[in-house]
Design an enzyme around this catalytic site. Structure first.
Site, PDB file in Angstrom:
ATOM      1  CE1 TYR A  52      -4.436  -1.443   0.718  1.00  0.00           C
ATOM      2  CE2 TYR A  52      -2.942  -3.245   1.249  1.00  0.00           C
ATOM      3  CZ  TYR A  52      -4.215  -2.784   0.940  1.00  0.00           C
ATOM      4  OH  TYR A  52      -5.255  -3.684   0.853  1.00  0.00           O
ATOM      5  CD  GLU A  53      -0.237   6.739  -2.586  1.00  0.00           C
ATOM      6  OE1 GLU A  53      -0.012   7.952  -2.555  1.00  0.00           O
ATOM      7  OE2 GLU A  53      -1.245   6.232  -3.134  1.00  0.00           O
ATOM      8  CB  SER A  54       0.836   4.191   4.086  1.00  0.00           C
ATOM      9  OG  SER A  54       0.354   2.857   4.137  1.00  0.00           O
TER      10      SER A  54
END
Length: 265
Positions: free
Chosen positions: A50-52
């Protein structure tokens, strides 16, 4: 468990496209649901990112956003966002980028920025986030969205994430070496780009859907592959896994809302 909704069929059809060896950059919403159904059924070793910055994420409930603590708590490791983009994504380590869209054109170009004129928009959308980089640097891109004439348009209002541009070899002419959008899964059909023109065409129609319904909910002139199949309906395992995941998610988020409400009171 024979009855299913169009959205359930869309999520399960998208999940089937993922393999055990994929390293998948996951978008929030429908892409996240599809990726986690794949992980919980036929692809237990898929790597979800995920982007985080969470790598090898295995959430028990679907995240509300990329900042949801569930992602970090269940990940193998979490890295800084610059490392996520520069080393993992731009380094060519992501096989599949899984995106949603507010507007999509026949060549897989995505708009998530504005509806209408950029300076004076009818609607300002959340924006691209990491999607432009995901669209250009992932090995290939899968897109999932419910069909509507507002969403599937002949010309998008703003290029947030580049697909196949004007079609043909436009992507390669700009020096982008990745495949771009190779799959579109809607609530009515599975679409793939024509090998030559790169325009999306219908490859299979979901059970219960019709060509008339597909045409009625798409603003461009729908094209069909030479051979069009019926999408296999969800299995009991696929449908049960998706519904259990959604039920856990609803219960978890309802509990959070309840706790917040009691604190506010």
């Amino acid at each position: 468990m024979s009855d299913f909704t169009p959205n359930e069929m869309m999520t399960i059809a998208a999940a089937r496209a993922l393999s055990n060896d994929d390293v998948c950059f996951v978008g929030i919403g429908a892409p996240s649901a599809a990726c986690n159904v794949a992980r919980l059924t036929h692809a237990p070793d898929i790597t979800l990112i995920y982007e985080s910055g969470t790598i090898g994420t295995a959430p028990t409930v679907l995240p509300l956003s990329i900042g949801d603590g569930e992602l970090c708590e269940t990940a193998l490791t979490t890295v800084a966002v610059p490392e996520m983009f520069r080393y993992w994504l731009q380094g060519g380590r992501i096989t599949i980028g899984f995106l949603g869209a507010a507007q999509l054109d026949p060549f897989g170009n995505i708009n998530t920025t504005v509806i209408g004129d950029y300076a004076h928009p009818k609607t300002r959308l959340p924006g691209g986030g990491g999607a432009p980089e995901i669209a250009s640097s992932s090995g290939e891109v899968f897109i999932t969205m419910a069909q509507s004439k507002r969403g599937m348009v002949k010309d998008i209002d703003f290029y947030t994430s580049f697909g196949h541009g004007r079609g043909g070899n436009h992507r390669q002419e700009l020096g982008i070496t990745t495949k771009g959008p190779t799959l579109l899964i809607t609530d009515l059909a599975v679409w793939r780009p024509n090998p030559e023109t790169k325009e999306f065409e219908v490859n299979s129609i979901h059970p219960g859907a019709t060509r008339e319904e597909i045409a009625r909910t798409c603003d461009w002139d729908v094209k069909y592959a030479a051979s069009v199949d019926e999408t296999p309906p969800p299995t009991a395992e696929e449908l049960g896994t998706l519904r259990e995941l959604k039920a856990r998610t609803d219960a978890a988020h309802a509990g959070t809302a309840s706790k917040r409400g009691s604190k506010d009171g």
